[in-house]
Scaffold this motif. Structure first.
Motif, mmCIF file in Angstrom:
data_model
loop_
_atom_site.group_PDB
_atom_site.id
_atom_site.type_symbol
_atom_site.label_atom_id
_atom_site.label_comp_id
_atom_site.label_asym_id
_atom_site.label_seq_id
_atom_site.Cartn_x
_atom_site.Cartn_y
_atom_site.Cartn_z
ATOM 1 N N ASN A 110 75.204 40.508 32.958
ATOM 2 C CA ASN A 110 73.942 40.870 32.314
ATOM 3 C C ASN A 110 72.937 39.722 32.463
ATOM 4 O O ASN A 110 73.203 38.742 33.161
ATOM 5 N N GLN A 111 71.792 39.855 31.781
ATOM 6 C CA GLN A 111 70.704 38.887 31.933
ATOM 7 C C GLN A 111 71.109 37.481 31.474
ATOM 8 O O GLN A 111 70.499 36.488 31.881
ATOM 9 N N LYS A 112 72.197 37.420 30.657
ATOM 10 C CA LYS A 112 72.649 36.080 30.208
ATOM 11 C C LYS A 112 73.780 35.552 31.090
ATOM 12 O O LYS A 112 74.334 34.490 30.826
ATOM 13 N N ASP A 152 76.708 37.136 31.295
ATOM 14 C CA ASP A 152 78.009 37.606 30.771
ATOM 15 C C ASP A 152 78.546 38.745 31.625
ATOM 16 O O ASP A 152 77.794 39.672 31.973
ATOM 17 N N LEU A 209 80.135 42.137 32.515
ATOM 18 C CA LEU A 209 80.161 43.433 31.827
ATOM 19 C C LEU A 209 81.589 43.891 31.536
ATOM 20 O O LEU A 209 81.890 44.379 30.458
ATOM 21 N N LYS A 224 75.247 49.744 27.153
ATOM 22 C CA LYS A 224 74.684 48.413 26.889
ATOM 23 C C LYS A 224 73.223 48.320 27.323
ATOM 24 O O LYS A 224 72.459 47.552 26.734
ATOM 25 N N SER A 225 72.839 49.087 28.329
ATOM 26 C CA SER A 225 71.422 49.095 28.745
ATOM 27 C C SER A 225 70.561 49.657 27.615
ATOM 28 O O SER A 225 69.455 49.177 27.365
ATOM 29 N N ASN A 271 70.148 45.498 27.318
ATOM 30 C CA ASN A 271 70.655 44.639 28.402
ATOM 31 C C ASN A 271 70.143 45.103 29.761
ATOM 32 O O ASN A 271 69.852 46.291 29.949
ATOM 33 N N THR A 272 70.055 44.165 30.683
ATOM 34 C CA THR A 272 69.811 44.531 32.088
ATOM 35 C C THR A 272 70.979 43.966 32.893
ATOM 36 O O THR A 272 71.591 42.977 32.493
ATOM 37 N N PHE A 273 71.281 44.625 34.012
ATOM 38 C CA PHE A 273 72.490 44.228 34.752
ATOM 39 C C PHE A 273 72.200 43.895 36.212
ATOM 40 O O PHE A 273 71.221 44.379 36.797
#
Ligand SMILES: Cc1cc2nc3c(=O)[nH]c(=O)nc-3n(C[C@H](O)[C@H](O)[C@H](O)COP(=O)(O)OP(=O)(O)OC[C@H]3O[C@@H](n4cnc5c(N)ncnc54)[C@H](O)[C@@H]3O)c2cc1C
Length: 461
Positions: free
Chosen positions: A233-235, A237, A239, A261-262, A266-268
């Motif tokens: 994800n954007q951090k 982490d 998925l 999660k989106s 969140n973005t992936f």
């Protein structure tokens, strides 16, 4: 001579045509341009590895299919799949050295030709079928007579023509019925509608596979994750870090977790930067080049991804010889539902399906008697962009009763309506069909739909 018309020129269509011609039939291929086959990247699954067996391939297919696979059909797929792949290599098709790995496969088992296996297999089949006559156009109807199909109606440059013949549908699935999809834009399920309007039974329409790693409608093959790419994800982490198969978890689970999660902000991204750069650029040369054209260097940068419609497990209900419930009408490849994929297809099993069931359909269709008369039975226009948006919004990765009912009230395309009605009727979550209002699984039943009742019937078969 006995005449067979094949609708579609993807792998299933060309392989069926090749086999029918070898069986002495007069064959005609009628097809539009563009197919899913030409886009297939990862490869074709077959238990050819030293530590592999058809029994392991069988088990993995069942595991992916979540309780709805037909065991007999899967047995045919894995055993005859091995034979068909051997047949093609004996005819001269060359796969690369080494076997790829994809989600849920317990062994490296994916034969490939670069990262454009489908295109290469199609070119090979084009050569083998170069003497078979072809017409380019859209098949818009069938000639029917009391549960009997006697031919096709096709449209070319505004002209409509009727051709009496035994008909084999090899027209692909319906992923392009969704605004977000990985396939060619004409893959909107015409074959399913042709069969439906002729009175044939459709099966398990609620099961359409969403692929989790798609960049602007361009697929980033699962084989990348097989070589170590991660979904983050954007951090940063991962998925899938808490799931046993991690990045090689099933597409159904991965797409659902990502979508959930989106919705929470969140973005992936696909992170392939850990793969050796030289290997990445040679093994995935096509994907690397396409990403670069879209402004991302796969070797150095993260690629933004989201799920998109990718494959259709449901389809025209057939037996293992491609017979539909209508005489004179056969179906094979993605348009058909033989029961091999259950509620979630195992990756790389579908090029295999095209060969195995294409061969079987040709054996059966070549013995059918051709008749001449028939009433035209038409399918209408291609679905609108609005339909595709509605399908994505109301019948996508995560479903519930209110969404589906809203969607049904807005939809005007017949096939989209049938898919939504099937999704509404299945009050459980299984494989690719996730209902947030019914998260548990019920008894494993199939759904069937046909025109004389136009309602979804669930039953075991
Ligand atoms: C991006 C992508 C990657 C994939 N990667 C893999 C992979 O690595 N391994 C794997 O096993 N599977 C993969 N798949 C799935 C696989 O490619 C397809 O399931 C398979 O190729 C289907 O073959 P088919 O011949 O049944 O249908 P298609 O290849 O879709 O062919 C359908 C044909 O029917 C024609 N047609 C449709 N409607 C009409 C009409 N009304 N009149 C006339 N012609 C019509 C189309 O123009 C086309 O020629 C992938 C799919 C996509 C989209």
């Amino acid at each position: 001579m006995h005449r067979v018309v094949i609708v579609g020129s993807g792998l299933a269509g060309l392989f069926t045509a090749f086999r029918c011609a070898n069986l002495g039939c007069e064959v005609l291929i009628v097809s539009e341009k563009g197919s899913s086959s030409e886009k297939a990247q990862g490869g074709i699954a077959a238990a050819v590895g030293e530590s592999d067996s058809t029994a392991l391939h069988f088990n993995d297919t069942l595991q992916a299919g979540n309780g709805l696979c037909d065991r007999h059909a899967v047995n045919v797929l894995v055993k005859e799949g091995f034979e068909r792949v051997t047949e093609l290599t004996e005819l001269g098709l060359k796969f690369d050295e080494g076997l790829g790995r994809e989600a849920v496969h317990s062994r490296n088992r994916i034969l490939h030709i670069g990262d454009f296996t489908g295109k290469n297999m199609l070119s090979f089949m084009e050569e083998l079928t170069q003497d078979i006559p072809r017409e380019e156009g859209r098949v818009v109807g069938l000639l029917t007579e009391k549960e009997q199909c006697n031919g096709i109606i096709f449209e070319r440059n505004g002209n409509v023509e009727q051709i009496p013949a035994t008909v084999v549908l090899a027209s692909g699935g319906f992923s392009a019925l969704y605004s977000h999809n990985t396939t060619h834009q004409n893959i909107t399920g015409d074959g399913l509608l042709l069969a439906y309007h002729a009175g044939a039974e459709l099966k398990d329409l609620e099961f359409g596979q969403f692929h989790p790693t798609v960049f602007k409608n361009f697929l980033l093959s699962e084989a990348l994750r097989g070589e170590g790419a991660l979904i983050v994800n954007q951090k940063g982490d991962r998925l899938m870090k808490d799931y046993p198969l991690k990045e090689l978890s099933g597409r159904d689970l991965t797409a659902r977790v990502m979508q959930q999660k989106s919705l929470n902000g969140n973005t992936f991204f696909l992170d392939a930067t850990g793969i050796n750069h030289d290997f990445l650029k040679s093994r995935f040369s096509n994907i690397y080049k396409e990403c670069l054209n879209m402004g991302v260097d796969l070797a150095k940068e993260l690629v933004p991804i989201a799920p998109a419609a990718h494959y259709t497990m449901g389809g025209v209900h057939t037996d293992l010889n491609g017979r539909t419930s209508i005489n004179g009408l056969f179906a094979c490849g993605e348009v058909a539902c033989t029961g091999i994929h259950g509620s979630n297809r195992l990756s790389s099993n579908s090029l295999l399906e095209a060969l195995v069931f294409g061969a079987r359909a040709s054996n059966a269709a070549s013995k059918e008697e051709t008749r001449n008369a028939g009433e035209p039975c038409l399918i209408g226009k291609v679905p609108s962009e609005e339909t595709k948006e509605i399908m994505w919004k109301y019948c996508g990765v995560i479903r519930n009763e209110n969404l589906l009912k809203d969607g049904l009230s807005k939809i005007s395309s017949k096939l989209a309506e049938l898919v939504m009605a099937s999704a509404l009727a299945r009050k459980e979550s299984r494989g690719t069909h996730y209902r947030e209002d019914y998260p548990k699984q019920n008894k494993p039943l199939h759904s069937f739909i046909r025109i004389d009742r136009d309602e979804v019937i669930f039953r075991v078969r």
